[in-house]
Design a protein around this motif. Sequence first.
Motif, mmCIF file in Angstrom:
data_model
loop_
_atom_site.group_PDB
_atom_site.id
_atom_site.type_symbol
_atom_site.label_atom_id
_atom_site.label_comp_id
_atom_site.label_asym_id
_atom_site.label_seq_id
_atom_site.Cartn_x
_atom_site.Cartn_y
_atom_site.Cartn_z
ATOM 1 N N PRO A 314 44.218 59.136 -38.107
ATOM 2 C CA PRO A 314 43.899 57.731 -38.354
ATOM 3 C C PRO A 314 45.137 56.866 -38.574
ATOM 4 O O PRO A 314 45.119 55.665 -38.293
ATOM 5 C CB PRO A 314 43.021 57.787 -39.610
ATOM 6 N N TRP A 315 46.224 57.466 -39.050
ATOM 7 C CA TRP A 315 47.464 56.717 -39.293
ATOM 8 C C TRP A 315 48.168 56.320 -37.999
ATOM 9 O O TRP A 315 49.090 55.509 -38.022
ATOM 10 C CB TRP A 315 48.403 57.554 -40.160
ATOM 11 N N SER A 316 47.743 56.892 -36.861
ATOM 12 C CA SER A 316 48.404 56.593 -35.585
ATOM 13 C C SER A 316 47.653 55.562 -34.748
ATOM 14 O O SER A 316 48.134 55.169 -33.679
ATOM 15 C CB SER A 316 48.568 57.877 -34.760
ATOM 16 N N ARG A 317 46.498 55.087 -35.195
ATOM 17 C CA ARG A 317 45.653 54.262 -34.334
ATOM 18 C C ARG A 317 46.307 52.952 -33.923
ATOM 19 O O ARG A 317 45.956 52.381 -32.897
ATOM 20 C CB ARG A 317 44.292 54.007 -34.972
ATOM 21 N N ASN A 318 47.265 52.472 -34.679
ATOM 22 C CA ASN A 318 47.950 51.227 -34.318
ATOM 23 C C ASN A 318 49.343 51.467 -33.749
ATOM 24 O O ASN A 318 50.133 50.521 -33.635
ATOM 25 C CB ASN A 318 48.040 50.317 -35.546
ATOM 26 N N ASN A 319 49.624 52.709 -33.409
ATOM 27 C CA ASN A 319 50.933 53.041 -32.839
ATOM 28 C C ASN A 319 50.918 52.684 -31.354
ATOM 29 O O ASN A 319 50.368 53.406 -30.523
ATOM 30 C CB ASN A 319 51.221 54.528 -33.034
ATOM 31 N N MET A 320 51.521 51.540 -31.031
ATOM 32 C CA MET A 320 51.467 51.033 -29.652
ATOM 33 C C MET A 320 52.214 51.935 -28.675
ATOM 34 O O MET A 320 51.832 52.048 -27.514
ATOM 35 C CB MET A 320 52.047 49.619 -29.596
ATOM 36 N N ASP A 321 53.293 52.583 -29.149
ATOM 37 C CA ASP A 321 54.048 53.469 -28.264
ATOM 38 C C ASP A 321 53.200 54.662 -27.834
ATOM 39 O O ASP A 321 53.192 55.047 -26.655
ATOM 40 C CB ASP A 321 55.323 53.970 -28.965
ATOM 41 N N LEU A 322 52.480 55.259 -28.791
ATOM 42 C CA LEU A 322 51.613 56.391 -28.453
ATOM 43 C C LEU A 322 50.463 55.955 -27.552
ATOM 44 O O LEU A 322 50.074 56.660 -26.624
ATOM 45 C CB LEU A 322 51.068 57.039 -29.726
ATOM 46 N N GLN A 323 49.926 54.763 -27.833
ATOM 47 C CA GLN A 323 48.843 54.254 -26.997
ATOM 48 C C GLN A 323 49.316 54.053 -25.561
ATOM 49 O O GLN A 323 48.639 54.436 -24.596
ATOM 50 C CB GLN A 323 48.313 52.932 -27.567
ATOM 51 N N ALA A 324 50.492 53.460 -25.420
ATOM 52 C CA ALA A 324 51.036 53.206 -24.081
ATOM 53 C C ALA A 324 51.325 54.509 -23.358
ATOM 54 O O ALA A 324 51.064 54.645 -22.157
ATOM 55 C CB ALA A 324 52.308 52.366 -24.187
ATOM 56 N N ASP A 325 51.844 55.493 -24.103
ATOM 57 C CA ASP A 325 52.140 56.791 -23.497
ATOM 58 C C ASP A 325 50.862 57.466 -23.015
ATOM 59 O O ASP A 325 50.829 58.097 -21.964
ATOM 60 C CB ASP A 325 52.853 57.682 -24.520
ATOM 61 N N GLY A 326 49.788 57.286 -23.782
ATOM 62 C CA GLY A 326 48.505 57.866 -23.405
ATOM 63 C C GLY A 326 47.912 57.231 -22.167
ATOM 64 O O GLY A 326 47.177 57.873 -21.410
ATOM 65 N N GLU A 327 48.226 55.949 -21.928
ATOM 66 C CA GLU A 327 47.682 55.264 -20.765
ATOM 67 C C GLU A 327 48.430 55.605 -19.484
ATOM 68 O O GLU A 327 47.889 55.482 -18.398
ATOM 69 C CB GLU A 327 47.719 53.746 -20.992
ATOM 70 N N GLY A 328 49.687 56.024 -19.586
ATOM 71 C CA GLY A 328 50.421 56.445 -18.399
ATOM 72 C C GLY A 328 51.293 55.350 -17.823
ATOM 73 O O GLY A 328 51.030 54.160 -17.972
ATOM 74 N N ALA A 329 52.335 55.794 -17.118
ATOM 75 C CA ALA A 329 53.325 54.865 -16.591
ATOM 76 C C ALA A 329 52.791 53.995 -15.470
ATOM 77 O O ALA A 329 53.273 52.886 -15.240
ATOM 78 C CB ALA A 329 54.542 55.650 -16.091
ATOM 79 N N LEU A 330 51.790 54.473 -14.731
ATOM 80 C CA LEU A 330 51.309 53.740 -13.563
ATOM 81 C C LEU A 330 50.111 52.838 -13.860
ATOM 82 O O LEU A 330 49.631 52.135 -12.981
ATOM 83 C CB LEU A 330 50.913 54.737 -12.461
#
Length: 812
Positions: A314-330
């Motif tokens: 739950p502490w990571s839900r606002n981590n934009m870097d992790l969110q972006a990494d999860g969505e992928g570079a393309l």
Amino acid sequence: MASQARVQQPPWQPPPNADGKSIHIYNSLTRSKTLFSPLDPQGRKVTWYVCGPTVYDDAHVGHARNYVSTDVIRRILRDYFQFDVKFVMNITDVDDKIIIRARQHYLFDQLIDPNRRRGTTTVQETSLAAFRAYLSKNLESIPHDVSAKELPSQIEKYYGDVLVGKALQEGKISKDDEDKTKMRIKTAQAAADGLALLEASPDSIEDEAFLGKVKDVIMPYLDSLYGSTFDASDHSIFTKWAKKYEDRFMEDMQSLNVLEPDVVTRVTEYVEKITAFITQIEQRGFAYKTSDNSVFFDIKAFEQGKNSYARLEPWSRNNMDLQADGEGALTKKTSEKKSDADFALWKSSKQGEPSWQSPWGSGRPGWHIECSAMASQELGAQMDIHSGGIDLAFPHHDNELAQSEAYWRDPGRGAEHQWVNYFMHMGHLDVQGAKMSKSLKNFVTIRHELSRGGGLNPRSMRILFMLGGWKERFEVTEGLKKEASAWEDKVNNFFIKVLSLDETKFVNGHESNINPSVQTYLAEAKDKFHSALTDSFNTSLAIQAISELITKYNSLEAGKIPFEQSKTVALWITQMVNMFGLNGTAKVDSETIGWSGIDVPAFAKPYLTLISSIRDRLRQQAQKKGSIDVEDVTDIRQTISDSPLAESAETAPYQKVLDHVLAMVSQLTGSKQSIGSIMGVADRIRDENLWDLGIYLEDRADSPTARIRPVTKELREAKDAQQAKKAKKSLADRSRTTTATPAGRDDKRTISPQELFRNEEYSAWDDDGLPLKDNEGNELTNSKRKKLKKQWDHQKRLHDQWQSQHQQAQNP
């Protein structure tokens, strides 16, 4: 605060060998150890889904840590606790990394092949343009038009602080950012070196050295120019790339003795199922479509429906870097997302990407949805265990949980659906404090580690990971390597010791009396071992229990341990190491004591038996009559000719030693030999010829024949210590020696020239005993060898003269 997992509790029935003790597993959902209670009403079947690899490159040792640790736990559940485990693993064979890597390599191959090259741009022009583009994108502080020669000074000027361990941005500490910057500096510097090489020697344009240095800057540059030109309907470039590395991954797992999954799922084979899965989530009101025909998961709607999001982290839900990494570079960035945290279930197709038809238009699955759909297809609405690396906890596994529970939730029930009961996350493998990662290029591939001399082997790697546990962050240190090696050697030597026991020596007086200490020690070890495994698979404590049992066994007087008791202890240890996968494909219930490596190779045994018997005869002859004559050599030759030896490439080294042994024996004939000369040859056979092949002949006071066994680490260390002690004594003796006395010269005449230089000053000799290398392994100079040869010739004359006089005295 995240809600606690609601683990269903059918009646617990301990396995037959569980002694009433329940299993507790550290569960990432509860962040605590939780009673393990399978969904199966009988409590015997276990369903397990593991996130497999994204197959775009060779697997590294960090992956080995994940999959070997998973394999050990699977074996414990299956073979120790005797659960019926259904084990499903996915292969991500379409993904941003695969798409980019396949395109880049395809374009690079085109560039270096003149017949396939796009346009008229040369490799040299492309290299320079790619170098500048790489600097502009990845090392923005450095002027992009800097020359290759100027780059080091510019790196020092703008990034010198990062290279000495300081933060990239003052006041902002992010080790990943610093590590990535160091990796980018390394890539840029390699390209600069390549350009300098090309400038100095234009002919190096096709050299592997040059291409290897510039490849990592050229490939992304070419992809930025031509990546969008690929036909989206032609998947062959991408599927071939993925298939290549899936095959290599499976080979790596086989080499590590990792069990094959019961079911393997591949994304490209489940696209239809995935689109149906997304459709149901959309119909439940937890997903929405954007104008570009992408589909996103609606986190707000999910939580408003009394569901919990980000339960794992739950502490990571606002981590934009992790969110972006999860969505992928393309992934296309869109302003139509209702929330920045919403994640893609279906990605609309971009030019140059593979795509499939769907109800929303052409596109491809999002990363997270693939596991939800495939695991649900194979295991249904609920599973016992879901596992993967700790880096997958957020956003991948948290997103999996949300979309799966949205899919399976019964709208009429109103309660949150429990999709996974136990989440198990394997800890990172660190390299100097940083996670081993392909993106950081700080990895060692599995196949490289297994092939390099002195590296880890499948058994030592497994022991190492078991010492570190499965969920803790873990770094391979020299201390831990030594601990793993010491444990392996201890078990090795125990097996050799038990297998060398002579059953005939244990007469009725011993065999009929049970040693109570052995019984106690074994019972204590089994209890500690079992307690360790029920405590969230604590393999470190489990193998410690084995070590303590061996220590206690060794403390007893061997002659007072009944043979059958020794066998019982050894068999239990054998079965437990088999259960852990430390003995290849050996079955847990095997009745064969020991593991591979404690016996000599089967193909070598006929040679070794023959060589050992020749050496035994030499020693016996020396003790009986102090000589070797022509008749003895004839008998030996006849023994060799009568022995069936199957020659092959594998046996060639042993045949070479056999020929050398026969040559040494032949040199002993013709005149009366000293016992020392004959025993010296016998010792060379044991300490040099066979030792170099990893074979040791163990002389026994109670037997005229030597025992043939492999050289262990313990034996090597003992020999090294003995040689060091001899060298120290030899040095002390030489320092006390002044001038040789006549008596000393007479004594020296008894020494064969072949034995003259066999001391600690040297480490290798030729067939005549002349030194080839010093004690540090360095080749001797020609002048040194000539000097020693003169001494050798002089000694031969003295020794031949002494032999003649001695023979005349014996036969007046």
